[in-house]
Enzyme design. Structure first.
Site, PDB file in Angstrom:
ATOM      1  N   GLY A   1      46.258  36.881  35.137  1.00 36.22           N
ATOM      2  CA  GLY A   1      45.784  37.828  34.129  1.00 36.22           C
ATOM      3  C   GLY A   1      44.275  37.706  34.008  1.00 36.22           C
ATOM      4  N   CYS A   2      43.754  37.966  32.831  1.00 38.82           N
ATOM      5  CA  CYS A   2      42.306  37.910  32.603  1.00 38.82           C
ATOM      6  C   CYS A   2      41.749  36.555  33.037  1.00 38.82           C
ATOM      7  CB  CYS A   2      42.002  38.169  31.129  1.00 38.82           C
ATOM      8  SG  CYS A   2      40.240  38.089  30.756  1.00 38.82           S
ATOM      9  N   TYR A   3      40.730  36.588  33.884  1.00 44.25           N
ATOM     10  CA  TYR A   3      40.220  35.340  34.443  1.00 44.25           C
ATOM     11  C   TYR A   3      39.498  34.454  33.436  1.00 44.25           C
ATOM     12  CZ  TYR A   3      36.106  38.360  35.737  1.00 44.25           C
ATOM     13  OH  TYR A   3      35.053  39.248  35.770  1.00 44.25           O
TER      14      TYR A   3
END
Length: 186
Positions: free
Chosen positions: A13-15
């Protein structure tokens, strides 16, 4: 025996959250385990667009995943532990989605540098599916969707995206610990 490679990339997902959990929290458990880490983009397709911009990746049209590119100090000691930890802070049962973030760029992915890494990552994924099937852990879905791929070219994100949650502690993060310890199958 050939030594295990030190480099891998993780998409969860969002890094920003992936970086925070691996660089900060994993290293609390295994001090000095991470030699270096950077957020950026990687595609499972070796023929994908070269050097995509953040906006292009966010469009979902490039096939790139937001990843944390990691170099381990002692992969023989920490690779498998890191893969298990990776599954503890994100939901690998949601294909191309983490929480409200949807699109192929938010897929659950492990990019491996060699066959040994792929074998270990596959073993852990199979074990996780067995734990899920046995009801030892809970996610929103019933099937582990994590892709295990050969590592490809890593494109670092802009500097302002590196260590983002360290610089912006109240910044966006949809990751949380789903379970605190890796369960044991009876």
């Amino acid at each position: 025996m050939i030594p295990l490679s030190k480099t891998l990339a993780l998409g969860a997902g969002c890094y920003w959250g992936t970086e925070k959990y691996v660089v900060k929290d994993f290293q609390k458990m295994f001090p000095g385990s991470i030699a270096s880490a950077a957020v950026g983009f990687m595609s499972p397709d070796p023929n994908a667009m070269k050097n995509p911009s953040y906006r292009q990746v966010c469009s979902g049209s490039t096939g790139h995943v937001e990843v944390l590119n990691v170099e381990l100090n002692e992969p023989e000691k920490h690779f498998e532990e890191l893969i298990k930890f990776f599954y503890m802070f994100h939901d690998p049962t949601t294909k191309d989605r983490q929480g409200n973030d949807t699109g192929s760029q938010y897929g659950s992915a492990i990019f491996c540098s060699d066959d040994q890494q792929k074998e270990i990552a596959g073993k852990v994924k199979t074990e996780l599916q067995s734990l899920l099937d046995a009801g030892k852990i809970k996610y929103s879905g019933k099937k582990i969707e994590t892709g295990i791929y050969d590592i490809q070219t890593f494109y670092p994100a802009h500097d302002e995206h590196q260590a983002y949650l360290e610089k912006n502690p109240s910044g966006y993060c949809n990751h949380f610990m789903r379970f605190k310890e890796w369960p044991v199958m009876n």
